[in-house]
Design a protein around this motif. Structure first.
Motif, PDB file in Angstrom:
ATOM      1  N   GLY A  92      65.853  91.089  36.092  1.00  0.00           N
ATOM      2  CA  GLY A  92      65.834  91.637  37.445  1.00  0.00           C
ATOM      3  C   GLY A  92      65.386  90.681  38.517  1.00  0.00           C
ATOM      4  O   GLY A  92      65.373  91.030  39.691  1.00  0.00           O
ATOM      5  N   GLY A  93      64.993  89.472  38.149  1.00  0.00           N
ATOM      6  CA  GLY A  93      64.468  88.552  39.150  1.00  0.00           C
ATOM      7  C   GLY A  93      65.068  87.171  39.054  1.00  0.00           C
ATOM      8  O   GLY A  93      65.691  86.807  38.061  1.00  0.00           O
ATOM      9  N   GLU A  94      64.887  86.423  40.121  1.00  0.00           N
ATOM     10  CA  GLU A  94      65.329  85.032  40.126  1.00  0.00           C
ATOM     11  C   GLU A  94      64.301  84.175  39.403  1.00  0.00           C
ATOM     12  O   GLU A  94      63.237  84.648  39.018  1.00  0.00           O
ATOM     13  CB  GLU A  94      65.505  84.574  41.573  1.00  0.00           C
ATOM     14  CG  GLU A  94      66.606  85.347  42.298  1.00  0.00           C
ATOM     15  CD  GLU A  94      66.789  84.883  43.724  1.00  0.00           C
ATOM     16  OE1 GLU A  94      66.332  83.770  44.059  1.00  0.00           O
ATOM     17  OE2 GLU A  94      67.395  85.620  44.503  1.00  0.00           O
ATOM     18  N   GLU A  95      64.604  82.917  39.261  1.00  0.00           N
ATOM     19  CA  GLU A  95      63.714  81.980  38.584  1.00  0.00           C
ATOM     20  C   GLU A  95      62.284  82.084  39.119  1.00  0.00           C
ATOM     21  O   GLU A  95      62.059  81.970  40.319  1.00  0.00           O
ATOM     22  CB  GLU A  95      64.241  80.549  38.787  1.00  0.00           C
ATOM     23  CG  GLU A  95      63.465  79.483  38.067  1.00  0.00           C
ATOM     24  CD  GLU A  95      63.826  79.404  36.583  1.00  0.00           C
ATOM     25  OE1 GLU A  95      62.981  78.908  35.828  1.00  0.00           O
ATOM     26  OE2 GLU A  95      64.925  79.839  36.205  1.00  0.00           O
ATOM     27  N   GLY A  96      61.353  82.358  38.235  1.00  0.00           N
ATOM     28  CA  GLY A  96      59.934  82.435  38.619  1.00  0.00           C
ATOM     29  C   GLY A  96      59.500  83.747  39.240  1.00  0.00           C
ATOM     30  O   GLY A  96      58.340  83.914  39.592  1.00  0.00           O
ATOM     31  N   ASP A  97      60.413  84.715  39.398  1.00  0.00           N
ATOM     32  CA  ASP A  97      60.082  86.016  39.948  1.00  0.00           C
ATOM     33  C   ASP A  97      60.031  87.012  38.800  1.00  0.00           C
ATOM     34  O   ASP A  97      61.020  87.232  38.111  1.00  0.00           O
ATOM     35  CB  ASP A  97      61.129  86.460  40.967  1.00  0.00           C
ATOM     36  CG  ASP A  97      60.939  87.891  41.427  1.00  0.00           C
ATOM     37  OD1 ASP A  97      59.794  88.402  41.360  1.00  0.00           O
ATOM     38  OD2 ASP A  97      61.931  88.510  41.863  1.00  0.00           O
ATOM     39  N   PHE A  98      58.869  87.626  38.613  1.00  0.00           N
ATOM     40  CA  PHE A  98      58.699  88.569  37.508  1.00  0.00           C
ATOM     41  C   PHE A  98      58.564  90.006  37.979  1.00  0.00           C
ATOM     42  O   PHE A  98      58.289  90.902  37.201  1.00  0.00           O
ATOM     43  CB  PHE A  98      57.523  88.144  36.642  1.00  0.00           C
ATOM     44  CG  PHE A  98      57.657  86.730  36.144  1.00  0.00           C
ATOM     45  CD1 PHE A  98      58.747  86.341  35.390  1.00  0.00           C
ATOM     46  CD2 PHE A  98      56.719  85.766  36.489  1.00  0.00           C
ATOM     47  CE1 PHE A  98      58.887  85.031  34.951  1.00  0.00           C
ATOM     48  CE2 PHE A  98      56.846  84.460  36.054  1.00  0.00           C
ATOM     49  CZ  PHE A  98      57.933  84.101  35.285  1.00  0.00           C
ATOM     50  N   GLY A  99      58.721  90.223  39.289  1.00  0.00           N
ATOM     51  CA  GLY A  99      58.752  91.578  39.817  1.00  0.00           C
ATOM     52  C   GLY A  99      57.412  92.253  40.020  1.00  0.00           C
ATOM     53  O   GLY A  99      57.352  93.454  40.229  1.00  0.00           O
ATOM     54  N   PHE A 100      56.342  91.487  39.961  1.00  0.00           N
ATOM     55  CA  PHE A 100      55.017  92.015  40.218  1.00  0.00           C
ATOM     56  C   PHE A 100      54.407  91.257  41.395  1.00  0.00           C
ATOM     57  O   PHE A 100      54.767  90.105  41.642  1.00  0.00           O
ATOM     58  CB  PHE A 100      54.107  91.847  38.976  1.00  0.00           C
ATOM     59  CG  PHE A 100      54.503  92.721  37.827  1.00  0.00           C
ATOM     60  CD1 PHE A 100      54.149  94.062  37.803  1.00  0.00           C
ATOM     61  CD2 PHE A 100      55.248  92.216  36.761  1.00  0.00           C
ATOM     62  CE1 PHE A 100      54.520  94.874  36.735  1.00  0.00           C
ATOM     63  CE2 PHE A 100      55.612  93.020  35.704  1.00  0.00           C
ATOM     64  CZ  PHE A 100      55.247  94.346  35.700  1.00  0.00           C
ATOM     65  N   PRO A 101      53.450  91.876  42.100  1.00  0.00           N
ATOM     66  CA  PRO A 101      52.798  91.161  43.209  1.00  0.00           C
ATOM     67  C   PRO A 101      52.103  89.900  42.714  1.00  0.00           C
ATOM     68  O   PRO A 101      51.568  89.867  41.608  1.00  0.00           O
ATOM     69  CB  PRO A 101      51.775  92.166  43.736  1.00  0.00           C
ATOM     70  CG  PRO A 101      52.170  93.490  43.185  1.00  0.00           C
ATOM     71  CD  PRO A 101      52.942  93.230  41.930  1.00  0.00           C
ATOM     72  N   LYS A 102      52.118  88.879  43.544  1.00  0.00           N
ATOM     73  CA  LYS A 102      51.444  87.625  43.184  1.00  0.00           C
ATOM     74  C   LYS A 102      50.004  87.603  43.672  1.00  0.00           C
ATOM     75  O   LYS A 102      49.253  86.708  43.332  1.00  0.00           O
ATOM     76  CB  LYS A 102      52.202  86.432  43.765  1.00  0.00           C
ATOM     77  CG  LYS A 102      53.534  86.220  43.081  1.00  0.00           C
ATOM     78  CD  LYS A 102      54.191  84.967  43.601  1.00  0.00           C
ATOM     79  CE  LYS A 102      55.521  84.747  42.899  1.00  0.00           C
ATOM     80  NZ  LYS A 102      56.158  83.523  43.315  1.00  0.00           N
ATOM     81  N   SER A 103      49.648  88.545  44.510  1.00  0.00           N
ATOM     82  CA  SER A 103      48.252  88.601  44.986  1.00  0.00           C
ATOM     83  C   SER A 103      47.852  90.018  45.306  1.00  0.00           C
ATOM     84  O   SER A 103      48.635  90.908  45.397  1.00  0.00           O
ATOM     85  CB  SER A 103      48.088  87.727  46.207  1.00  0.00           C
ATOM     86  OG  SER A 103      48.907  88.169  47.271  1.00  0.00           O
TER      87      SER A 103
END
Length: 103
Positions: A92-103
């Motif tokens: 569901g995400g692009e490279e390095g995007d895991f679909g959860f907030p980063k902060s």
């Protein structure tokens, strides 16, 4: 410290790990009232990393516990060795995007 179990799973997310059979899965449990009757917690578990401990996020109500658990999961997923090496993938995400907030 009270032992929390993961029951009533309401959502899952599966990640693939390049070069490895079997991926990593995030399991999210239903928010529940904490023993004091005023607060809530939301349990989660990340499976496939070797550390299968059930963890929890607390909030003043069920929605806040869900908001906070998403941040906790994000912090954990983005710092996994597999994520840092660039071999963790999610459809569901692009490279390095895991679909959860980063902060």
């Amino acid at each position: 410290m009270e032992n929390i179990t993961l029951e009533n799973i309401i959502a899952t997310r599966e990640f693939q790990v390049e070069g490895r059979e079997g991926g990593i899965k995030v399991l999210l449990g239903r928010p529940q009232e904490w023993g004091n009757g005023r607060d809530y917690y939301c349990p989660y578990q990340i499976v496939g990393t070797g550390k299968e401990e059930v963890k929890k996020a607390f909030g003043v109500d069920a929605i806040q516990s869900l908001q906070l658990v998403m941040k906790m999961i994000g912090a954990e997923v983005y710092t996994l060795p597999e994520a840092k090496k660039g071999i963790l993938k999610w459809d569901g995400g692009e490279e390095g995007d895991f679909g959860f907030p980063k902060s």
